[in-house]
Structures are given as structure tokens and as C-alpha cells.
Design an enzyme around this catalytic site. Structure first.
Site, PDB file in Angstrom:
ATOM      1  N   ASP A  90      63.228  98.307  54.515  1.00 62.76           N
ATOM      2  CA  ASP A  90      62.776  97.437  55.770  1.00 62.76           C
ATOM      3  C   ASP A  90      64.046  97.503  57.001  1.00 62.76           C
ATOM      4  O   ASP A  90      63.412  97.637  57.955  1.00 62.76           O
ATOM      5  CB  ASP A  90      62.949  96.029  55.071  1.00 62.76           C
ATOM      6  CG  ASP A  90      61.872  95.920  54.078  1.00 62.76           C
ATOM      7  OD1 ASP A  90      61.076  96.648  53.980  1.00 62.76           O
ATOM      8  OD2 ASP A  90      61.860  94.767  53.427  1.00 62.76           O
TER       9      ASP A  90
ATOM     10  N   GLY B 216      55.452  89.240  54.256  1.00 59.70           N
ATOM     11  CA  GLY B 216      55.468  90.566  54.042  1.00 59.70           C
ATOM     12  C   GLY B 216      55.782  91.648  54.940  1.00 59.70           C
ATOM     13  O   GLY B 216      55.368  92.809  54.999  1.00 59.70           O
TER      14      GLY B 216
ATOM     15  N   SER C 296      58.701  91.840  56.771  1.00 62.27           N
ATOM     16  CA  SER C 296      59.979  92.015  57.191  1.00 62.27           C
ATOM     17  C   SER C 296      60.767  91.173  58.273  1.00 62.27           C
ATOM     18  O   SER C 296      61.349  91.852  59.059  1.00 62.27           O
ATOM     19  CB  SER C 296      60.379  93.563  57.264  1.00 62.27           C
ATOM     20  OG  SER C 296      61.519  93.923  57.006  1.00 62.27           O
TER      21      SER C 296
END
Length: 887
Positions: A594, A546, A548
Site C-alpha cells: 500500500d 480497502g 488504503s
């Protein structure tokens, strides 16, 4: 230019032929290190028949324990404050400047008058400062020459503090630089920081206290056998309740505890080098002299860094085992005290030296520039602060020529373009390239041989870099147009991965992200590539956590390809193009946050962006009293997962339903009649053409639309009634049932939470501020869970943080963590935690790690720090060296 001065010891005949001199030696109030090295210089001055008046706030015994002479006088006065620590490992930058202002700035005129009168009363021949700024000005006012002896100066240290404490403190730094400008020259110690405020410099050897007893004598007195390995623990100031435990040490080791605060400072480093002792150290926050001493320690193979959480957890064995393998190799001089004393004596006797009469403001200009180029930690912002750039108009400073850069050579390569910024992951990657360039023979691993054959090593190579990100606030609301706050990641320890192109398959996980950038450039920018492209990918951003990893690979790859082919693409456009890679090549229905963070972010700042589609509002500094961590739950996360996609579809269905309701003429008329407002019809019409859910405020959603939305709906029912849901990157499954209320409500309320969070970050520091930030994070986490994007692991981590927070309300009152939330696409991955920036918080994070492991068997990794985005980094163009650069 600086010169290395070697002098012979003063002979008895030479000493006796000179009259007794009077020295006023000012010693900074920052710790014991300055005082202990001053003792060595003073000892040699007194042994030569001179009188020394020491002016310091340090305890008198530090001087009198080593020197027993009527020619030594101690005058206890506090004239500067150094750095104020919030705990053993952290400097409070704002408090440091405010304390200096209280001690040295506000009573300045009184101090100067007192010191001038005193200097004249003792008939001082020379003022020596280590390194009290106002002493230099007082000497000038008294008509006495002054010399500084130090390895750092406060203008350099405080210049960075101003960035955190606010530009209104800059006058403090200006005044310090102006005071130093009255110093005649600098006697500079090894391991020095940039000190361009001094333009006339003499370098001397290490100033080291002599040994009073042999190693054998000390062991015999302590009763320590020769076969026992001895560790001296010289780091006090630990949190309440922290204790040394026997299991921290491997078998055969004994620990001696020194009952004073220890650190990687000049005294400990110089003595470790001089006597070839191994030194295990822990980094501290904002001790800006530390990196330069650390580099010297590591250069001479004398130091091993222990990370903070391992120090607190007692995981010492690997570092001790590593330390005993070191072979300390410092072979330079250790008679700096004697050398400095002779220089001071010659100066006091009237020896003239050339002096560059540059103004204090000019010196400060240089100090700030170098201070921001030679950073204390990898990945710091290298830009000159805005307040400094405009200061030239106020203080008649000429424009700055930033000629000092990072070295143009790294091992095996010449840097033709760009700057590695001192980033350890980038330097490590360059080192690996140098290794690959030398590889030959059949003994190498297959992967290494393949990578070595990837490039024509005689041609120029382009290197780009992009970090991962930590979603602090905003998360999945990005595709609904929310404001988001993102922190770029730092380099993380992880295995390297190698990908070659075109020898890859487009359906493989890594290949889709790498080769997808080429396909998008060809389609979106009509770029045509001739021949093949060779790409080597080294990733230190962990997968499925999580943070990216996919966006960092996409942005770094596209940045490198663009640089290699002369394509000028702005960081924002790079992010938008990489989102297309994710959406249309990889098939993940993610928003753009992101990629934006990876491309446009900066170190130690949050990127504020409104995702409509991608408007960057600016950067928000993380206040110095606040720290953000990421804790890995160990549960793999993927934005390509069905949960994330279903929630996104639910949000777009909800938006479609709101538009349908708002476009109903009967609803608009009924609402206007009820509200009796002229603007109501215009607002309803606006909602009828709603582009982004986040453009509806929470109170309007609750008042007008919440009761109109169903909790869920099947794909079949929605398509029959409404047709399309308006999202080009997701497809509705007719047989699937989609939650509607929670996915629609989340981005609307999240947008409000993020706006409040951003405002709180810039508020006056207070307990209410951090409590408010934490509460907003908890609300966000609960909203994720309502959408079905929680997980057992992330929920457990958040509860552990909440339990730590409860300590604030207990009798101990020791809680320093304030909030936590799941990040990114949810359903696992990483939890973001916010708390106070102090040692207690680090200890509580460690406790959370342990408790999580006890419950799950998985020890979560903690993400800390940040680094520049791809746009800030730029790119490197390197060329293999045929001949090593001369030194």
C-alpha cells in the site's frame, strides 16, 4: 507573438473593387463541427463575390442547406479520419492512428499528385485547411499559399495516442507536423488547444452560426408554453436498449431529442456561449480538445458536468437544477466567420505576413512537450515519453527546454517550488488554505477557526499529496514476498478531515498515522525536531473501503515533513518507513504494497513490485481497451482485524513448517531417491532456509509439501513443537486455532497468478486476453474466501459481475465485464473489476450498483481513474500573496 485582430466588415465599395478570388477549403473528416463552422467563413467569402471549392467527406447538405450559390462547389473526398470511436464516449486511440495511416499515409503520394493537379486546375489563389494536414503540403507542392483555421491540430491530438498505440506509430505524427510546417499562419479560434506547430498566429472571435428564428417563434411552432423549461438532448450513440424516461426530468421540464451524435465540441460550446445557453456535458475518454473547451465553458459560467453513470441512470434533476442557477456571461465577439473571411481575402490578394521557417520536427517537439504538460485530465503522467527523448538522435532535434509550467500563482498564494499538476484535489486544498488565511470573526465554525489559527500565514507552507491505491492483483500475498500489481487511486468525493499536531492524542485513529510518521523518523533516521510542527490533513480517500486511506495519510504526512525539514528521502524509503508506522505505531500487521503504491505509483499504470522486501520491477501500462473499476461493498475493512492477522500468522506458520520439513535429512534423502535428480538436494536445502513463501513454485508446493501440512493447528501445539513463527509484527495466541493450508497455499499460487496477469496485460489485445485476466481475478477471489477473508457483500458483487459476464455467452452477447476480486486485506472493503473500456461496461457497472442496492439497501460507490504517487508529485512550497499577481 499571437495578436488579437479586430477588423471591420467589408463594405460594398471595397468588395466591388476587388476581383473574384478562388479558395480551396479543406475540411477534416472528423464529425460535423468543423463543417458547420466552415460554413460561416465560406458564406462571408461568397457574399464578397469569391468562389469557394470545399473539399470534405462531410455530407453535402451541411453546406448547401446554409449556402445557395453557384460560387460554392463541393468535392467529396476523405483525406483524414480524425478520431475513431469505440462508442459514444470513448476514442479508440490505436484504431484512430491505424485509420489515419490507411487513409492518408499509405496512399500519400497518390493523394499529393491528385491534389496538386486539382489545385492547379481550379487556379486556386489560397488553400484553407480546417485542419487537414496533407492539404498544406499539397498547396506547397502546387506553389500556393495556405492558411489553417482551427482550435486544435492533429499533431497535438495524436501525440498522446502514440503513447497507447505504440511508438511504431510515431512516424504518423511526425508527418502531420511536417505537413503543417508548410502552412503560412494559423487563424486560431477561442478554446484552442496547444498548437505550437504554428508559430505565426492570429486570434479571432467565436465563429457562430446566426439565429434564424427567435426563441418565441421556436416555442410557438413546437407548442411549448413559456412556463415549461426546455432541455435539448444532443447526445446520441447510446448503448442498445438505453431509453430516455420521463422520470429523468424534474417537474416542469420538457426534453427535445436531436437525432445526431452530440458532444462538448467547438460548435455546441461556441453557440451555447454566444447565446448564453446553459450546457450540461459529460466527459469522454481521449477527446483531447475537450478540456480546453470545457475550461472556456466553465470560465464563462455556462457549463455543468454530469458524471457518466448519472447520465445513463437518468439522475438528471440535480444537474438541471444547478444549470438553471448559472448566469452565462460571455460577452466577447461572435463574428469570427466574418473576421476570418476578411483575413483570408487579404491573404489571397497577396498581403504578406512574416513566417518563422521552423522545421516540422521542431514543431512536433514543441507539440509533444506542451501536449504532455497541458493534460486532458488531472493526474496524467507529465513525463516526456522515452521514444521522444531518443528521437533527437534520429531526427536532429535539439534538447528540450521544458519552460512551460503550471501557473506560479494560485488564489491567495505564490508557488515557490513544485507544480500542482492540475490535480483538482490539490487545487481545491489550496483554495481551502486561501479561505482559512482570510478567516476572522466569531461567525465561523469552530473547526475552521482552529485550522485558521494553526499556521503563521506569513511563513512558507509545504504541501504534499499521496493517493490511495486499488489492489488489482497480489493483495495479502505481499507479506509472503509475492509480485503485486497496484493502481494508484484518483481523488474521491468525501468529507475533509482536519488534524492538528501536537494537540492530538497518540491513541486516536488519525493521530497514530500522522504523529507516527514523526516518531518513525526520529527513531529510524535519528531526526531531531526543534519546536512544534503544525499539520493540516485533508483526506479525500474514503476510510475502511480497502483503498488504503491509511497509507495515503502516512505517505503524504511523511513527504510533507521531510520536505519542510530538508530531508531527502527516496519514494521507496518513504514507503518502507511508513510501513513501520503501520506495523509498530498503529499496530496493523500489513505488508508494504500500500505504501509503495502511494509513494511510487504513477497515473494510468500498474506498479509492479516484488515484496522481498520491496523491489520495484517497473510500471505496466493499462492497455487502452481495458478498464479497471473499484466497487465499494459498504462493509468496513481493516487490516488490523483479527481475520487478517490470523491468516498472516497461518502463512508464517506454514512457512516455518515447510522449512522444518525441508531441513529434515531423512526427507531430503527420500525425496532425492524418489526424484532421482541431481538438483533435488540443492532445492530442498534452499527450501530449508526459505525467506518467502512465494519463492516456492505451485508445482513444488503441491508435489513436496502440501500433503505434509495440517489443515489447522492450535497456537499451543505450534509453539511447543516449532517455537517462533518468524514474524515480528504478529503474536501467536496459544489458545487460538489457526488455519494453515489455505493461508500457506494462497500466496504461493497468487504469486503465479500475478505473474500470468502481468504477462497477459502486455499481450496482443484479444478476447482470450481479457477472458484470461478475468479468470485469474476470479481464482484470486476464491482463494481469499478459502482463507476466510471473504464477506457477504464482496461475494455478492463478484457474483453480479459473473452474471454480467454470462451475457457474453447469451444470445445478446453484450457482456463486457470479465472478472472481479476482493482487494487488500479482505473481509469487506472494495471489489476490483476488470472489463473492456467502453460505454457498455459503464452501463453494466451501473446495473451492478442498482442490483446491489436492491439487495442490501446500500448504493456502492465506484472508484475510477488514477493519479500520480507522492514521489511523482513531489511537493509544493507556497507563500501567501500580499499583493495579487498581475494578469
Amino acid at each position: 507573438m499571437p495578436t488579437l485582430l479586430q477588423t471591420a466588415p467589408m463594405s460594398e465599395s471595397e468588395t466591388s473593387s476587388r476581383s473574384s478570388l478562388v479558395f480551396a477549403y479543406y475540411v477534416t473528416g472528423h464529425g460535423f463541427g468543423h463543417a458547420t463552422r466552415v460554413v460561416e467563413v465560406v458564406r462571408h467569402l461568397i457574399s464578397s463575390g469569391h468562389r469557394v471549392h470545399v473539399v470534405s467527406a462531410a455530407p453535402e447538405f451541411v453546406f448547401t442547406m446554409e449556402i445557395h450559390s453557384p460560387n460554392l462547389s463541393i468535392r467529396k473526398v476523405l483525406l483524414d479520419s480524425g478520431s475513431v470511436q469505440s462508442d459514444a464516449l470513448t476514442v479508440d486511440r490505436r484504431a484512430s492512428l491505424e485509420k489515419y495511416c490507411e487513409i492518408a499515409v499509405e496512399p500519400r503520394e497518390s493523394i499529393l499528385a491528385t491534389e496538386v493537379e486539382w489545385l492547379k486546375s481550379i487556379k486556386a489563389n489560397l488553400v484553407v485547411s480546417d485542419v487537414v494536414p496533407i492539404a498544406c503540403r499539397a498547396a506547397a507542392n502546387a506553389g500556393i499559399r495556405s492558411v489553417c483555421v482551427t482550435n486544435f491540430s492533429w499533431d497535438f491530438i495524436y501525440a498522446e495516442y502514440v503513447m497507447a498505440a505504440g511508438h511504431h506509430h510515431r512516424s504518423i505524427v511526425w508527418q502531420i507536423a511536417e505537413d503543417y510546417s508548410h502552412c503560412e499562419f494559423l487563424i486560431r479560434l477561442p478554446g484552442y488547444c496547444p498548437m505550437p506547430a504554428f508559430h505565426d498566429v492570429i486570434d479571432i472571435p467565436l465563429v457562430v452560426r446566426p439565429l434564424h428564428k427567435t426563441r418565441e417563434e421556436v416555442r410557438r411552432e413546437l407548442g411549448v408554453p413559456e412556463n415549461v423549461k426546455l432541455l435539448i438532448f444532443n447526445f446520441g450513440g447510446q448503448p442498445t436498449g438505453w431509453k430516455l424516461k420521463e422520470e429523468y426530468l424534474p417537474a416542469g421540464w420538457l426534453c427535445l431529442v436531436i437525432s445526431r451524435l452530440g458532444k462538448i465540441g467547438y460548435g455546441t460550446v461556441s453557440e451555447a456561449l454566444a447565446y448564453k445557453l446553459r450546457f450540461i456535458f459529460v466527459r469522454r475518454d481521449y477527446f483531447n480538445e475537450e478540456p480546453f473547451l470545457r475550461k472556456m465553458l466553465e470560465y464563462y459560467q455556462g457549463g455543468v458536468e454530469i458524471i457518466r453513470r448519472d447520465l445513463l441512470a437518468g439522475c438528471w434533476a440535480p444537474y438541471l437544477e444547478r444549470a438553471v442557477t448559472l448566469k452565462p456571461c460571455y460577452d466577447g465577439g461572435i463574428d469570427g466567420g466574418e473576421v476570418a473571411a476578411k483575413i483570408l481575402q487579404d491573404t489571397a490578394m497577396g498581403k504578406k505576413r512574416s513566417k518563422l521557417n521552423l522545421s516540422g520536427t521542431r514543431r512536433l517537439r514543441d507539440a509533444i512537450i506542451l501536449g504532455f504538460q497541458l493534460q486532458r485530465a488531472p493526474g496524467r503522467d507529465l513525463s516526456v515519453p522515452e521514444w521522444y527523448q531518443v528521437a533527437g538522435n534520429e531526427d536532429e532535434i535539439s534538447s528540450v527546454d521544458q519552460t512551460q509550467r503550471s501557473p506560479k500563482f494560485v488564489e491567495g498564494f505564490e508557488i515557490l517550488h513544485g507544480d500542482h499538476h492540475g490535480l483538482s484535489d490539490t487545487i481545491g486544498f489550496l483554495d481551502s488554505l486561501a479561505t482559512l488565511a482570510k478567516i476572522g470573526g466569531h461567525h465561523q465554525e469552530r473547526e475552521h477557526l482552529a485550522a485558521a489559527a494553526l499556521f503563521n500565514w506569513e511563513e512558507d507552507i509545504v504541501v504534499a499529496r499521496a493517493p490511495g491505491r486499488l489492489d488489482v492483483m497480489g493483495g495479502i500475498a505481499d507479506y509472503s514476498g509475492s509480485l503485486v500489481l497496484l493502481k494508484t487511486g484518483n481523488q474521491y468525493p468525501m468529507r475533509k478531515q482536519t488534524v492538528t499536531f501536537p494537540e492530538i492524542h497518540l491513541r486516536s485513529w488519525w493521530a497514530a498515522y500522522v504523529a507516527g510518521t514523526i516518531l518513525v523518523l526520529m527513531r529510524e533516521m535519528d531526526v531531531r525536531f526543534e519546536g512544534s510542527i503544525s499539520i493540516l490533513v485533508s483526506s479525500t480517500v474514503p476510510e475502511g473501503k480497502g483503498v488504503s486511506s491509511s497509507a495515503s495519510v502516512e505517505v503524504a504526512t511523511m513527504s510533507a515533513i521531510a520536505a519542510a525539514h530538508g530531508l531527502e528521502i527516496s519514494p521507496r524509503d518513504v514507503a518502507l518507513l511508513c510501513q513501520k508506522v503501520e506495523n509498530y505505531v498503529v499496530g496493523a500487521p500489513c505488508g508494504v504494497m500500500d505504501q509503495m503504491a502511494s509513494a511510487c505509483g504513477e497515473a494510468n499504470k500498474l506498479l509492479a513490485m516484488i515484496c522481498q522486501p520491496a523491489e520495484i520491477l517497473g510500471l505496466v501500462k493499462i492497455p487502452s481497451h481495458i478498464r479497471v473499476w473499484g466497487i465499494d461493498s459498504g462493509i468496513r475493512h481493516s487490516v488490523g482485524g483479527s481475520d487478517y492477522g490470523s491468516v498472516r500468522i497461518g502463512a508464517f506458520i506454514g512457512k516455518t513448517m515447510i522449512r522444518s520439513v525441508a531441513s529434515s535429512s531423512s526427507y531430503a534423502a527420500e525425496t532425492k531417491a524418489e526424484e532421482a535428480e541431481e538438483e533435488s538436494s540443492e532445492l530442498i536445502e534452499s527450501d530449508a532456509s526459505l525467506d518467502y513463501l512465494c519463492n516456492i513454485s505451485p508445482h513444488r508446493f503441491q508435489a513436496l509439501y502440501a500433503s505434509m501440512l495440517p489443515q489447522s493447528i492450535t497456537g499451543e501445539e505450534f509453539i511447543e513443537k516449532y517455537g517462533d513463527h518468524g514474524d515480528s509484527v504478529t503474536t501467536i495466541d496459544r489458545k487460538c486455532t489457526y488455519d494453515i493450508m489455505a493461508p500457506t497455499k494462497h500466496p504461493i499460487y497468487e504469486n503465479f497468478r500475478v505473474q500470468a496477469f502481468k504477462a497477459l496485460l502486455t499481450a496482443t489485445p484479444s478476447e482470450e486476453q481479457v477472458i484470461g485476466l478475468g479468470e485469474l481475478m476470479y481464482q484470486c477471489h476464491d482463494s481469499y474466501s478459502a482463507c476466510g477473508l471473504g464477506s457477504d457483500g464482496t461475494d455478492r458483487l463478484v457474483r453480479l459481475v459473473q452474471n454480467m459476464e454470462k451475457l457474453k455467452h447469451s444470445k445478446t452477447g453484450n457482456g463486457t465485464l470479465y472478472g472481479a476480486k476482493i482487494t487488500g486485506g479482505g473481509s469487506g472493503g472494495t471489489v476490483c473489476v476488470i472489463g473492456r473500456s467502453n460505454l457498455r461496461s459503464s452501463e453494466q457497472i451501473l446495473q451492478i450498483q442498482r442490483k446491489y442496492k436492491e439487495a442490501t439497501g446500500f448504493m456502492p460507490y465506484v472508484f475510477e481513474g488514477s493519479s500520480p504517487g507522492a514521489g511523482k508529485f513531489g511537493y509544493l512550497k507556497i507563500r501567501k500573496n500580499s499583493v495579487p499577481p498581475s494578469t
